[in-house]
Design a protein around this motif. Structure first.
Motif, PDB file in Angstrom:
ATOM      1  N   VAL A   1       3.614   7.488   2.483  1.00  0.00           N
ATOM      2  CA  VAL A   1       4.217   6.334   3.161  1.00  0.00           C
ATOM      3  C   VAL A   1       3.877   5.081   2.368  1.00  0.00           C
ATOM      4  N   PHE A   2       4.862   4.223   2.198  1.00  0.00           N
ATOM      5  CA  PHE A   2       4.629   2.917   1.584  1.00  0.00           C
ATOM      6  C   PHE A   2       4.706   1.859   2.672  1.00  0.00           C
TER       7      PHE A   2
ATOM      8  N   LEU B   1       9.098   5.076   4.865  1.00  0.00           N
ATOM      9  CA  LEU B   1       8.369   5.898   5.833  1.00  0.00           C
ATOM     10  C   LEU B   1       8.231   7.346   5.378  1.00  0.00           C
ATOM     11  N   ASP B   2       8.982   7.714   4.354  1.00  0.00           N
ATOM     12  CA  ASP B   2       8.904   9.067   3.804  1.00  0.00           C
ATOM     13  C   ASP B   2       9.267   8.996   2.330  1.00  0.00           C
ATOM     14  N   VAL B   3       8.281   8.747   1.486  1.00  0.00           N
ATOM     15  CA  VAL B   3       8.504   8.664   0.043  1.00  0.00           C
ATOM     16  C   VAL B   3       8.536  10.096  -0.472  1.00  0.00           C
ATOM     17  N   GLY B   4       9.742  10.591  -0.713  1.00  0.00           N
ATOM     18  CA  GLY B   4       9.889  11.980  -1.124  1.00  0.00           C
ATOM     19  C   GLY B   4      10.638  12.093  -2.428  1.00  0.00           C
ATOM     20  N   GLY B   5      11.290  13.225  -2.616  1.00  0.00           N
ATOM     21  CA  GLY B   5      12.078  13.465  -3.812  1.00  0.00           C
ATOM     22  C   GLY B   5      11.227  13.511  -5.071  1.00  0.00           C
ATOM     23  N   THR B   6      11.855  13.209  -6.200  1.00  0.00           N
ATOM     24  CA  THR B   6      11.162  13.242  -7.489  1.00  0.00           C
ATOM     25  C   THR B   6      10.013  12.257  -7.523  1.00  0.00           C
TER      26      THR B   6
ATOM     27  N   ALA C   1       2.040   5.202 -10.497  1.00  0.00           N
ATOM     28  CA  ALA C   1       2.535   5.427  -9.134  1.00  0.00           C
ATOM     29  C   ALA C   1       3.463   4.300  -8.714  1.00  0.00           C
ATOM     30  N   LEU C   2       3.111   3.078  -9.074  1.00  0.00           N
ATOM     31  CA  LEU C   2       3.950   1.927  -8.729  1.00  0.00           C
ATOM     32  C   LEU C   2       5.295   2.003  -9.466  1.00  0.00           C
TER      33      LEU C   2
ATOM     34  N   VAL D   1       0.840  -1.202   0.000  1.00  0.00           N
ATOM     35  CA  VAL D   1       0.000   0.000   0.000  1.00  0.00           C
ATOM     36  C   VAL D   1       0.870   1.246   0.000  1.00  0.00           C
ATOM     37  N   VAL D   2       0.559   2.194  -0.851  1.00  0.00           N
ATOM     38  CA  VAL D   2       1.144   3.525  -0.767  1.00  0.00           C
ATOM     39  C   VAL D   2       0.009   4.468  -0.376  1.00  0.00           C
TER      40      VAL D   2
END
Length: 163
Positions: free
Chosen positions: A70-71, A118-123, A157-158, A40-41
């Protein structure tokens, strides 16, 4: 520890992708363990809780601050603590076979890789943010070809998450 209680406000599914608009009902403060059956994202929608932290059971790490995206991998025990309340999220769930086929994570889940979830960030985070917001809009006001849109955005997204 609190149970993971949420209400699914809207949902759609197509192919191996499902998307849900979830309203949580959490005590304040909250400490809970979440184990998802599917990868899950999730993205928190406003208003945002002030404090949110997470860690993986058995990863040997202290709690880390959570990002807006969050993933959570399937079957992993992720522990959360924070302000509680009634946060709103958009959550995109993937069938395991689809997730494995797209991500091709064959070397396992290292501690570093787990902590990055825990923190899907960046591009990737910017692109996923846009896609999840569009999915949330579609759930709130479904239109023509909702399932096609959900599946396409979920796959994109995946792919971004995999990068």
């Amino acid at each position: 520890m609190a149970q993971t209680n949420w209400t699914t406000l809207a949902q759609a599914q197509a192919g191996g992708v499902a998307v849900q608009l979830r309203r949580y009902d959490l005590p304040s403060p909250v400490e809970m363990t979440v184990t998802e059956a599917r990868p899950v994202v999730s993205m928190m929608l406003p208003p945002y809780p002030v404090e949110r932290f997470g860690r993986y059971e058995g990863a040997g790490a202290d709690y880390s601050g959570l990002g807006n995206i969050v993933f959570t991998r399937a079957d992993a025990e992720c522990q959360f603590r924070g302000d509680g309340g009634q946060p709103l999220t958009v959550s995109c769930l993937f069938d395991r076979d689809l997730f494995d086929g797209v991500t091709r994570i064959e070397d396992g889940w290292s501690r570093g890789r787990l902590l990055a979830t825990l923190d899907v960030g960046g591009t990737a985070g910017g692109a996923i943010d846009m896609m999840l917001r569009r999915m949330a809009e579609e759930l709130r006001a479904p239109g023509f070809a909702t399932e096609t849109l959900i599946e396409g955005l979920g796959l994109a997204a995946l792919a971004e998450l995999s990068r």
